[in-house]
Write a protein that holds these residues in place. Structure first.
Motif, PDB file in Angstrom:
ATOM      1  N   THR A 149      -5.812  -7.830   2.118  1.00 57.46           N
ATOM      2  CA  THR A 149      -6.803  -8.070   3.160  1.00 57.46           C
ATOM      3  C   THR A 149      -8.130  -7.441   2.737  1.00 57.46           C
ATOM      4  OG1 THR A 149      -6.346  -6.013   4.351  1.00 57.46           O
ATOM      5  CG2 THR A 149      -4.967  -7.934   4.891  1.00 57.46           C
ATOM      6  N   PRO A 150      -9.239  -7.876   3.346  1.00 56.46           N
ATOM      7  CA  PRO A 150     -10.526  -7.232   3.039  1.00 56.46           C
ATOM      8  C   PRO A 150     -10.492  -5.725   3.248  1.00 56.46           C
ATOM      9  CG  PRO A 150     -10.905  -9.275   4.222  1.00 56.46           C
ATOM     10  CD  PRO A 150      -9.420  -9.049   4.235  1.00 56.46           C
ATOM     11  N   GLU A 151      -9.781  -5.266   4.296  1.00 55.58           N
ATOM     12  CA  GLU A 151      -9.693  -3.835   4.549  1.00 55.58           C
ATOM     13  C   GLU A 151      -8.881  -3.140   3.466  1.00 55.58           C
ATOM     14  OE1 GLU A 151      -9.943  -0.006   6.338  1.00 55.58           O
ATOM     15  OE2 GLU A 151     -11.214  -1.787   6.218  1.00 55.58           O
ATOM     16  N   GLU A 152      -7.812  -3.766   3.010  1.00 52.77           N
ATOM     17  CA  GLU A 152      -7.025  -3.163   1.926  1.00 52.77           C
ATOM     18  C   GLU A 152      -7.849  -3.068   0.648  1.00 52.77           C
ATOM     19  OE1 GLU A 152      -2.399  -4.326   2.990  1.00 52.77           O
ATOM     20  OE2 GLU A 152      -3.688  -5.862   2.114  1.00 52.77           O
ATOM     21  N   LEU A 153      -8.609  -4.095   0.340  1.00 50.16           N
ATOM     22  CA  LEU A 153      -9.465  -4.038  -0.845  1.00 50.16           C
ATOM     23  C   LEU A 153     -10.499  -2.926  -0.720  1.00 50.16           C
ATOM     24  CD1 LEU A 153     -10.162  -7.764  -1.805  1.00 50.16           C
ATOM     25  CD2 LEU A 153      -8.791  -6.094  -3.055  1.00 50.16           C
ATOM     26  N   ARG A 154     -11.049  -2.772   0.467  1.00 50.37           N
ATOM     27  CA  ARG A 154     -12.022  -1.693   0.679  1.00 50.37           C
ATOM     28  C   ARG A 154     -11.370  -0.335   0.462  1.00 50.37           C
ATOM     29  NH1 ARG A 154     -13.679   2.134   3.971  1.00 50.37           N
ATOM     30  NH2 ARG A 154     -11.899   1.847   5.370  1.00 50.37           N
ATOM     31  N   LEU A 155     -10.171  -0.149   1.006  1.00 47.06           N
ATOM     32  CA  LEU A 155      -9.485   1.126   0.845  1.00 47.06           C
ATOM     33  C   LEU A 155      -9.166   1.399  -0.621  1.00 47.06           C
ATOM     34  CD1 LEU A 155      -7.014   0.980   3.876  1.00 47.06           C
ATOM     35  CD2 LEU A 155      -8.893   2.595   3.563  1.00 47.06           C
ATOM     36  N   ARG A 161     -10.685   0.220  -3.332  1.00 47.69           N
ATOM     37  CA  ARG A 161     -11.876   0.353  -4.173  1.00 47.69           C
ATOM     38  C   ARG A 161     -12.780   1.513  -3.790  1.00 47.69           C
ATOM     39  NH1 ARG A 161     -13.485  -6.109  -4.292  1.00 47.69           N
ATOM     40  NH2 ARG A 161     -11.687  -6.796  -5.539  1.00 47.69           N
ATOM     41  N   GLU A 162     -12.850   1.806  -2.494  1.00 51.35           N
ATOM     42  CA  GLU A 162     -13.826   2.794  -2.047  1.00 51.35           C
ATOM     43  C   GLU A 162     -13.214   4.127  -1.643  1.00 51.35           C
ATOM     44  OE1 GLU A 162     -16.257   1.153   1.044  1.00 51.35           O
ATOM     45  OE2 GLU A 162     -16.544  -0.768  -0.009  1.00 51.35           O
ATOM     46  N   VAL A 163     -11.939   4.120  -1.244  1.00 42.37           N
ATOM     47  CA  VAL A 163     -11.343   5.329  -0.692  1.00 42.37           C
ATOM     48  C   VAL A 163     -10.255   5.912  -1.602  1.00 42.37           C
ATOM     49  CG1 VAL A 163     -10.123   6.320   1.288  1.00 42.37           C
ATOM     50  CG2 VAL A 163     -11.827   4.514   1.651  1.00 42.37           C
ATOM     51  N   ILE A 164      -9.297   5.084  -1.984  1.00 45.10           N
ATOM     52  CA  ILE A 164      -8.134   5.594  -2.721  1.00 45.10           C
ATOM     53  C   ILE A 164      -8.403   5.696  -4.217  1.00 45.10           C
ATOM     54  CG2 ILE A 164      -5.687   5.229  -3.229  1.00 45.10           C
ATOM     55  CD1 ILE A 164      -5.474   3.681  -0.604  1.00 45.10           C
ATOM     56  N   ASP A 165      -9.030   4.688  -4.794  1.00 42.45           N
ATOM     57  CA  ASP A 165      -9.252   4.674  -6.247  1.00 42.45           C
ATOM     58  C   ASP A 165     -10.670   4.228  -6.590  1.00 42.45           C
ATOM     59  OD1 ASP A 165      -8.687   4.802  -9.005  1.00 42.45           O
ATOM     60  OD2 ASP A 165      -8.071   2.702  -9.054  1.00 42.45           O
ATOM     61  N   PRO A 166     -11.682   4.976  -6.138  1.00 43.20           N
ATOM     62  CA  PRO A 166     -13.062   4.582  -6.425  1.00 43.20           C
ATOM     63  C   PRO A 166     -13.418   4.647  -7.910  1.00 43.20           C
ATOM     64  CG  PRO A 166     -13.002   6.774  -5.439  1.00 43.20           C
ATOM     65  CD  PRO A 166     -11.612   6.203  -5.320  1.00 43.20           C
ATOM     66  N   GLU A 167     -12.649   5.402  -8.691  1.00 37.63           N
ATOM     67  CA  GLU A 167     -12.927   5.510 -10.126  1.00 37.63           C
ATOM     68  C   GLU A 167     -12.336   4.353 -10.928  1.00 37.63           C
ATOM     69  OE1 GLU A 167     -11.486   9.295 -11.357  1.00 37.63           O
ATOM     70  OE2 GLU A 167     -13.037  10.424 -10.277  1.00 37.63           O
ATOM     71  N   GLY A 168     -11.558   3.489 -10.273  1.00 37.54           N
ATOM     72  CA  GLY A 168     -11.007   2.327 -10.951  1.00 37.54           C
ATOM     73  C   GLY A 168      -9.924   2.646 -11.960  1.00 37.54           C
ATOM     74  N   LEU A 169      -9.128   3.690 -11.689  1.00 37.15           N
ATOM     75  CA  LEU A 169      -8.060   4.059 -12.619  1.00 37.15           C
ATOM     76  C   LEU A 169      -7.007   2.966 -12.740  1.00 37.15           C
ATOM     77  CD1 LEU A 169      -7.551   7.816 -11.635  1.00 37.15           C
ATOM     78  CD2 LEU A 169      -8.952   6.874 -13.483  1.00 37.15           C
ATOM     79  N   ARG A 170      -6.865   2.157 -11.695  1.00 37.51           N
ATOM     80  CA  ARG A 170      -5.873   1.075 -11.709  1.00 37.51           C
ATOM     81  C   ARG A 170      -6.119   0.089 -12.861  1.00 37.51           C
ATOM     82  NH1 ARG A 170      -9.665   0.712  -8.023  1.00 37.51           N
ATOM     83  NH2 ARG A 170     -10.861  -1.241  -7.732  1.00 37.51           N
ATOM     84  N   ASP A 171      -7.383  -0.124 -13.194  1.00 37.09           N
ATOM     85  CA  ASP A 171      -7.710  -1.092 -14.252  1.00 37.09           C
ATOM     86  C   ASP A 171      -7.423  -0.553 -15.649  1.00 37.09           C
ATOM     87  OD1 ASP A 171      -8.607  -3.201 -12.600  1.00 37.09           O
ATOM     88  OD2 ASP A 171     -10.501  -2.153 -12.265  1.00 37.09           O
ATOM     89  N   ARG A 172      -7.208   0.755 -15.758  1.00 39.78           N
ATOM     90  CA  ARG A 172      -6.800   1.315 -17.048  1.00 39.78           C
ATOM     91  C   ARG A 172      -5.317   1.073 -17.292  1.00 39.78           C
ATOM     92  NH1 ARG A 172      -9.756   7.294 -16.984  1.00 39.78           N
ATOM     93  NH2 ARG A 172     -11.849   6.550 -16.376  1.00 39.78           N
ATOM     94  N   GLU A 173      -4.549   0.983 -16.212  1.00 39.59           N
ATOM     95  CA  GLU A 173      -3.109   0.757 -16.336  1.00 39.59           C
ATOM     96  C   GLU A 173      -2.782  -0.734 -16.434  1.00 39.59           C
ATOM     97  OE1 GLU A 173       0.344   3.570 -14.837  1.00 39.59           O
ATOM     98  OE2 GLU A 173      -0.510   2.431 -13.180  1.00 39.59           O
ATOM     99  N   VAL A 174      -3.565  -1.550 -15.745  1.00 35.73           N
ATOM    100  CA  VAL A 174      -3.386  -3.003 -15.793  1.00 35.73           C
ATOM    101  C   VAL A 174      -4.741  -3.620 -16.126  1.00 35.73           C
ATOM    102  CG1 VAL A 174      -2.701  -5.086 -14.548  1.00 35.73           C
ATOM    103  CG2 VAL A 174      -1.558  -2.913 -14.062  1.00 35.73           C
TER     104      VAL A 174
END
Length: 251
Positions: A228-234, A236-249
């Motif tokens: 959802t838009p809210e999940e994407l906001r959370l 990208r902006e709250v849980i993983d603003p540094e984008g660490l997820r993109d280093r793993e995938v």
């Protein structure tokens, strides 16, 4: 208002993986979520912030943590063991190898007597898999990981648990295996691995090609749900603003 089409167009593969991991803890109630890996950790925190507010989060050691990862309480080892042995914890582990019945290997590659590669060791995998639900996270789906038979059983699969008897099957459950290509489960009559969902942009043929055994593939395989838009906001902006997820995938 952001439409579903726009959301689908902007979500990355890593974010679909986060959603798939988060869904592992849906309706789990008040259990200890023990995610191992960056994407599973983001998924667990997203689940707690949205549809599973009763989850307890841990830093993987002896501390309970809040939504932002800061320590909130001490988890005595004796209490941790009580959760483990009573099925009140849901772990998401990694796997160096995993086979069609969910046996997992993180110990060694090759013969145990003289392995070609030494890995982590068995660690807590047997206790996890026999005593509480255990899911898996594989950031790179390949035939090297999804093998016909693991070189050594670290995490116990459905066939191994059944062979050991009722004491091994009481709390044994493997809810899902999330990879960079999709979601797999064992919801088949013989508990062999099934393709449960594809991440958008992936085909069933690609998943089968990256798997060294024949998967159970339904006629119509659904896609991982859209964030959802809210999940994407959370994410990208709250849980993983540094984008660490993109280093793993990688995108």
């Amino acid at each position: 208002m952001t439409s579903t089409t726009t959301t689908a167009a902007t979500a990355t593969r890593a974010e679909y993986c986060v959603i798939a991991c988060a869904e592992a803890w849906r309706d789990n109630g008040e259990v200890l979520a023990s995610p191992m890996g960056t994407v599973p950790a983001i998924g667990a925190r997203l689940a707690k912030r949205t549809f599973s507010p009763d989850l307890l989060l841990t830093d993987g050691e002896a501390t309970l943590v809040g939504l932002d990862g800061t320590p909130e309480g001490w988890l005595p080892y004796r209490q941790h063991l009580a959760m483990v042995t009573g099925g009140r914890r849901h772990v998401m582990m990694g796997a160096s190898q995993i086979d069609r019945f969910g046996n997992q290997n993180i110990s060694c590659i090759g013969d145990w007597q003289q392995p070609s590669r030494q890995l982590l060791g068995v660690r807590g995998a047997p206790v996890n898999t026999l005593n509480n639900p255990t899911s898996y996270w594989v950031p790179k789906h390949s035939t090297r990981v999804f093998v016909d038979k693991v070189d050594m059983v670290s995490g116990v699969g459905y066939d191994s648990a059944a062979a050991a008897g009722p004491s091994a099957t009481r709390y044994h459950r493997i809810p899902r295996v999330v990879t960079n290509l999709g979601v797999l489960d064992f919801d088949t009559p013989d508990h062999s691995m099934r393709l449960a969902a594809l991440h958008p942009g992936v085909t069933a043929a690609q998943v089968q090609e990256a798997t060294d055994f024949a998967l159970n593939i339904p006629e119509d395989v659904p896609y991982t749900r859209e964030p959802t838009p809210e999940e994407l906001r959370l994410i990208r902006e709250v849980i993983d603003p540094e984008g660490l997820r993109d280093r793993e995938v990688r995108p």
